[in-house]
Design an enzyme around this catalytic site. Structure first.
Site, PDB file in Angstrom:
ATOM      1  CG  ASP A   1      55.379  78.412  56.608  1.00  0.00           C
ATOM      2  OD1 ASP A   1      54.034  78.273  56.159  1.00  0.00           O
ATOM      3  OD2 ASP A   1      55.174  76.240  57.280  1.00  0.00           O
TER       4      ASP A   1
ATOM      5  NE  ARG B   1      48.576  72.381  65.622  1.00  0.00           N
ATOM      6  CZ  ARG B   1      48.818  72.946  64.002  1.00  0.00           C
ATOM      7  NH1 ARG B   1      48.583  72.866  63.382  1.00  0.00           N
ATOM      8  NH2 ARG B   1      49.496  74.329  65.193  1.00  0.00           N
TER       9      ARG B   1
ATOM     10  CG  ASP C   1      55.626  79.732  60.701  1.00  0.00           C
ATOM     11  OD1 ASP C   1      55.984  80.095  61.934  1.00  0.00           O
ATOM     12  OD2 ASP C   1      54.522  78.174  61.122  1.00  0.00           O
TER      13      ASP C   1
ATOM     14  CB  THR D   1      50.502  79.963  58.104  1.00  0.00           C
ATOM     15  OG1 THR D   1      52.022  79.154  59.265  1.00  0.00           O
ATOM     16  CG2 THR D   1      51.403  80.013  57.113  1.00  0.00           C
TER      17      THR D   1
ATOM     18  CG  ASP E   1      51.790  71.629  54.161  1.00  0.00           C
ATOM     19  OD1 ASP E   1      51.878  71.819  52.630  1.00  0.00           O
ATOM     20  OD2 ASP E   1      52.066  70.379  54.922  1.00  0.00           O
TER      21      ASP E   1
ATOM     22  NE  ARG F   1      79.374  99.199  78.565  1.00  0.00           N
ATOM     23  CZ  ARG F   1      80.435  99.048  79.394  1.00  0.00           C
ATOM     24  NH1 ARG F   1      81.575  98.996  79.007  1.00  0.00           N
ATOM     25  NH2 ARG F   1      80.588  98.486  80.430  1.00  0.00           N
TER      26      ARG F   1
ATOM     27  N   GLY G   1      47.530  76.464  62.915  1.00  0.00           N
ATOM     28  CA  GLY G   1      47.580  77.030  63.942  1.00  0.00           C
ATOM     29  C   GLY G   1      46.899  78.305  63.806  1.00  0.00           C
TER      30      GLY G   1
ATOM     31  NE  ARG H   1      57.504  73.053  66.503  1.00  0.00           N
ATOM     32  CZ  ARG H   1      55.925  72.922  66.530  1.00  0.00           C
ATOM     33  NH1 ARG H   1      55.468  74.164  65.195  1.00  0.00           N
ATOM     34  NH2 ARG H   1      55.967  73.608  68.028  1.00  0.00           N
TER      35      ARG H   1
END
Length: 319
Positions: free
Chosen positions: A129, A72, A127, A125, A103, A214, A11, A171
């Site tokens: 991660d 990919r 993410d 990335t 990764d 509210r 990505g 994810r």
């Protein structure tokens, strides 16, 4: 070492171009020939490789995405496919490779390293991660994009007394939801690393209603459930006007923030230095504002960890 190459895989993320620029300019500064591999490992296997000059990376530091494109290639787990990529590198006389990605990209770099070819991974990335680094390239821009959306949605939520469910990317990692939710003042943040029941969410919404609140903002990472599904569950249990906004790929685009440009420049330059030092099989990162590097083989085997202190703070501030 006279020739190195750089590719982006998986990505895309804002700041990848700044990292490419750093690799190319750092390499040329040290009298290296630098080659760009287009469309990631797919392009590597197919020999989509071109020499890059200083002008090739001019005026790209502010652009999102990646000028090298990305793709990919699941088949790269096959040793025979890996050898095809290695043959292309040897064919062009390339002696070292910088891989910018997440990764899956690191696993590809590790595979080539195991075949005896020096690779250095750069964490790109949104993410956030990747182990071995506190921040990844693109994360800061992504959360600022999300915060901007939360601020705008809150305006209309307060105008119409609505509860908004905002679905963000993530994810397997909840960093985007957690950081943007805390900075955006969300009443509820749902992440894959922290289980939350629908009853707890409803209790929190009811407590806010009892004290006169509210409208509410709920940020949910896609790895927990879809925003639409969560909204449907809430509508079945509470009397509220619940709406959904799925931010999607808008989180990946846009001009990178100053933080991401700065980080990408530092990491890209360090990757080249490692290759010049004869150190392959490494992954660069940043820890306590210091550039570090670790063995890629260690990084890919370490699970991503969320910051529990931020989780605790988010809960305390959302009472």
């Amino acid at each position: 070492m006279k020739k190195i190459a750089v590719l982006t895989s998986g990505g895309d993320s804002p700041g990848m171009n700044a990292a490419i620029r750093a690799v190319v300019r750092k390499g040329i500064y040290h009298d290296l020939e630098v080659y760009g591999i287009y469309h990631g490992f797919h392009g590597l296997v197919n020999g989509n490789i071109e020499k890059l000059e200083l002008g090739s990376v001019g005026d790209i530091i502010h652009r999102g995405g990646t000028i090298l494109r990305s793709a990919r290639l699941p088949e790269f787990v096959n040793p025979e496919v890996q050898k095809e990529g290695l043959e292309q590198l040897h064919k062009h006389g390339i002696e070292g490779l910088v891989v910018i990605g997440g990764d899956g990209s690191y696993r590809g770099a590790n595979a080539l390293t195991n075949l005896g070819f020096p690779c250095v991974g750069v964490p790109g990335t949104i993410d956030n991660d990747i182990s071995g680094t506190e921040f990844t390239i693109g994360f800061d821009t992504a959360i600022n994009t999300v915060i901007d959306a939360i601020d705008k949605i809150r305006d209309t939520a307060s105008s119409h007394d609505r509860t908004f469910v905002i679905e963000v990317m993530g994810r397997g990692a909840g960093d985007i939801a957690l950081w943007s939710g805390l900075a955006g003042g969300a009443e509820t943040i749902l992440i894959p690393e922290e289980k939350e029941t629908i009853d707890n969410i409803i209790d929190r919404l009811n407590r806010g209603k009892q004290r006169g609140k509210r409208h509410s903002i709920i940020v949910v990472a896609e790895g927990v459930m879809s925003g639409v599904k969560l909204a449907e569950q809430l509508k079945e249990r509470i009397d509220a006007d619940v709406r959904v906004s799925v931010l999607g790929h808008i989180q990946r685009g846009g001009s990178p923030s100053a933080t991401d440009r700065f980080l990408a420049s530092r990491l890209g330059a360090r990757a080249v230095e490692l290759l010049l030092e004869g150190k392959g099989g490494r992954a660069v990162g940043i820890v306590k504002n210091t550039i570090v590097d670790h063995a890629i083989s260690e990084i890919i085997n370490q699970p991503h960890k969320i910051d529990n202190e931020i989780i605790r703070l988010a809960k305390e501030l959302s009472i």
